[in-house]
Design a protein around this motif. Structure first.
Motif, PDB file in Angstrom:
ATOM      1  N   GLU A  17     -54.886 -29.365 -88.311  1.00  0.00           N
ATOM      2  CA  GLU A  17     -55.855 -30.329 -88.827  1.00  0.00           C
ATOM      3  C   GLU A  17     -56.850 -29.656 -89.772  1.00  0.00           C
ATOM      4  O   GLU A  17     -57.244 -30.207 -90.803  1.00  0.00           O
ATOM      5  N   ARG A  18     -57.284 -28.429 -89.392  1.00  0.00           N
ATOM      6  CA  ARG A  18     -58.237 -27.703 -90.273  1.00  0.00           C
ATOM      7  C   ARG A  18     -57.592 -27.334 -91.607  1.00  0.00           C
ATOM      8  O   ARG A  18     -58.234 -27.375 -92.648  1.00  0.00           O
ATOM      9  N   ARG A  19     -56.298 -26.998 -91.514  1.00  0.00           N
ATOM     10  CA  ARG A  19     -55.627 -26.676 -92.777  1.00  0.00           C
ATOM     11  C   ARG A  19     -55.580 -27.893 -93.695  1.00  0.00           C
ATOM     12  O   ARG A  19     -55.807 -27.782 -94.915  1.00  0.00           O
ATOM     13  N   GLU A  20     -55.293 -29.001 -93.126  1.00  0.00           N
ATOM     14  CA  GLU A  20     -55.251 -30.227 -93.923  1.00  0.00           C
ATOM     15  C   GLU A  20     -56.631 -30.545 -94.511  1.00  0.00           C
ATOM     16  O   GLU A  20     -56.775 -30.949 -95.663  1.00  0.00           O
ATOM     17  N   MET A  21     -57.681 -30.349 -93.692  1.00  0.00           N
ATOM     18  CA  MET A  21     -59.047 -30.602 -94.129  1.00  0.00           C
ATOM     19  C   MET A  21     -59.419 -29.668 -95.287  1.00  0.00           C
ATOM     20  O   MET A  21     -60.020 -30.066 -96.276  1.00  0.00           O
ATOM     21  N   ASN A  22     -59.018 -28.397 -95.108  1.00  0.00           N
ATOM     22  CA  ASN A  22     -59.327 -27.409 -96.167  1.00  0.00           C
ATOM     23  C   ASN A  22     -58.619 -27.783 -97.469  1.00  0.00           C
ATOM     24  O   ASN A  22     -59.172 -27.641 -98.561  1.00  0.00           O
ATOM     25  N   LYS A  23     -57.372 -28.256 -97.363  1.00  0.00           N
ATOM     26  CA  LYS A  23     -56.661 -28.661 -98.562  1.00  0.00           C
ATOM     27  C   LYS A  23     -57.382 -29.805 -99.261  1.00  0.00           C
ATOM     28  O   LYS A  23     -57.507 -29.842-100.488  1.00  0.00           O
ATOM     29  N   LYS A  24     -57.851 -30.769 -98.495  1.00  0.00           N
ATOM     30  CA  LYS A  24     -58.576 -31.885 -99.099  1.00  0.00           C
ATOM     31  C   LYS A  24     -59.873 -31.419 -99.769  1.00  0.00           C
ATOM     32  O   LYS A  24     -60.238 -31.868-100.857  1.00  0.00           O
ATOM     33  N   ILE A  25     -60.594 -30.504 -99.059  1.00  0.00           N
ATOM     34  CA  ILE A  25     -61.872 -30.011 -99.616  1.00  0.00           C
ATOM     35  C   ILE A  25     -61.605 -29.263-100.919  1.00  0.00           C
ATOM     36  O   ILE A  25     -62.306 -29.442-101.921  1.00  0.00           O
ATOM     37  N   LEU A  26     -60.567 -28.414-100.914  1.00  0.00           N
ATOM     38  CA  LEU A  26     -60.237 -27.661-102.130  1.00  0.00           C
ATOM     39  C   LEU A  26     -59.824 -28.601-103.265  1.00  0.00           C
ATOM     40  O   LEU A  26     -60.174 -28.396-104.430  1.00  0.00           O
ATOM     41  N   GLY A  27     -59.075 -29.658-102.890  1.00  0.00           N
ATOM     42  CA  GLY A  27     -58.682 -30.610-103.920  1.00  0.00           C
ATOM     43  C   GLY A  27     -59.878 -31.323-104.523  1.00  0.00           C
ATOM     44  O   GLY A  27     -59.982 -31.518-105.735  1.00  0.00           O
ATOM     45  N   ALA A  28     -60.801 -31.712-103.598  1.00  0.00           N
ATOM     46  CA  ALA A  28     -62.009 -32.398-104.104  1.00  0.00           C
ATOM     47  C   ALA A  28     -62.840 -31.459-104.978  1.00  0.00           C
ATOM     48  O   ALA A  28     -63.400 -31.856-106.019  1.00  0.00           O
ATOM     49  N   ALA A  29     -62.939 -30.194-104.549  1.00  0.00           N
ATOM     50  CA  ALA A  29     -63.729 -29.228-105.320  1.00  0.00           C
ATOM     51  C   ALA A  29     -63.088 -29.003-106.693  1.00  0.00           C
ATOM     52  O   ALA A  29     -63.772 -28.916-107.725  1.00  0.00           O
ATOM     53  N   ALA A  30     -61.759 -28.915-106.732  1.00  0.00           N
ATOM     54  CA  ALA A  30     -61.078 -28.718-108.013  1.00  0.00           C
ATOM     55  C   ALA A  30     -61.296 -29.908-108.931  1.00  0.00           C
ATOM     56  O   ALA A  30     -61.524 -29.765-110.133  1.00  0.00           O
TER      57      ALA A  30
END
Length: 256
Positions: A17-30
Motif C-alpha cells: 500500500e505504501r508503495r502505491e501511495m509513493n507512486k501516486k505522490i511521485l506522479g503528483a509531484a512530477a
C-alpha cells in the motif's frame, strides 16, 4: 481493502500500500513540477516579449525625435539633441568660444605686433616733427650736441675776438661748405679737410675754450635767425682770398 495478488501477510499488504501511495505522490509531484515549468517558461517568454517590445518602442521614439529634429532644423529652428539638453546654437556658441580661446594667443600676438608697428610709426613721425622743428635754417642742416661743441671750439679759435655778427658769418661759411657740392657733407670732414686747408685752427681744437658767446652765435644760425652771407660764400680770412668779396665784418673778409 485491496490486497496485492499473492500477498496475504498483513505486513506485506502494508508495504504494498505504501508503495502505491509513493507512486501516486511521485506522479503528483512530477505533474506539479511540469505545470510549474510550463508556467515559468510562459512568464519568461512574456517578459522577453515585453522587453523586446519596450526596446522596439524606445528605438521608435528615438527615431521619431530624430526625424522631428531634422524637420525643425530644416525650418531653421533650434534642434535639441536626443542625448543632451544643449541646442545646436548653444553648441555652436561653445565651439566659437573654444575657437576664440585657442586663437586668442595668436590674435593677441598679432594685435601686439600691430600696436608696436603703430607705436614705432608714431615715434618716427614725432622724431621727424622734432627734426623739422629743430631744422629751421635755410640749409636744412641740424647738428648733434657733440658737433655743436666741436664747432664752438673752431669758432672760438677763428673768431673769438670778433663781434657776434662776425662769428655768425664764420658759422654760415661752414654751413655753406657742408651744403656745397665742392666740399664734404659732414661738419667733421669740412673742418678737418687738408686739401685745400681753410681751418688751420683744427690742430688746436683740443686746447680751445669756447664761451657762451660762441654757443649763442651758433644757435642763432642753426635756428634760422641769420641771413648774413650768400649761399656761395665759401671763404673767409684776414685778407680777401678771391676778388669776389661778399662782406667784410670785423677783421675778416668773406668771399665767394
Amino acid at each position: 481493502m485491496w490486497q496485492p495478488e499473492g500477498c496475504h501477510n498483513p505486513l506485506c499488504i502494508i508495504l504494498e500500500e505504501r508503495r502505491e501511495m509513493n507512486k501516486k505522490i511521485l506522479g503528483a509531484a512530477a505533474t506539479l513540477t511540469f505545470f510549474l515549468y510550463l508556467t515559468v517558461t510562459s512568464n519568461i517568454q512574456e517578459s522577453g516579449s515585453t522587453k523586446h517590445a519596450t526596446v522596439q518602442e524606445t528605438h521608435a521614439a528615438v527615431q521619431n525625435v530624430t526625424e522631428e529634429n531634422e524637420e525643425v532644423s530644416a525650418r531653421g529652428g533650434l534642434v535639441l539633441s536626443v542625448y543632451s539638453f544643449t541646442t545646436e546654437s548653444d553648441e555652436a556658441e561653445v565651439e566659437k568660444r573654444d575657437t576664440a580661446i585657442v586663437a586668442a594667443p595668436e590674435e593677441t600676438a598679432e594685435a601686439e605686433t600691430e600696436e608696436e608697428g603703430e607705436q614705432k610709426e608714431e615715434e618716427q613721425k614725432e622724431e621727424e616733427n622734432r627734426e623739422e622743428d629743430t631744422v629751421t635754417n635755410r640749409w636744412g642742416i641740424s647738428l648733434t650736441d657733440e658737433e655743436i661743441d666741436l664747432l664752438a671750439r673752431i669758432v672760438w679759435l677763428e673768431a673769438g675776438g670778433e663781434p657776434e655778427l662776425g662769428q655768425q658769418a664764420v658759422v654760415e661759411v661752414i654751413l655753406n661748405r657742408m651744403a656745397s657740392d665742392i666740399y664734404p657733407d659732414t661738419l667733421y670732414d669740412v673742418l678737418s679737410q687738408k686739401h685745400p686747408v681753410q681751418f688751420c685752427s683744427w690742430k688746436n681744437r683740443e686746447i680751445a675754450k669756447p664761451t657762451e658767446k660762441e654757443y649763442q652765435s651758433i644757435e642763432q644760425v642753426l635756428s634760422g635767425n641769420t641771413n648774413i652771407l650768400r649761399n656761395d660764400t665759401l671763404y673767409f680770412s684776414t685778407m680777401a682770398l678771391t676778388p669776389n668779396v661778399d662782406m667784410r665784418i670785423g677783421g675778416h673778409s668773406f668771399c665767394y
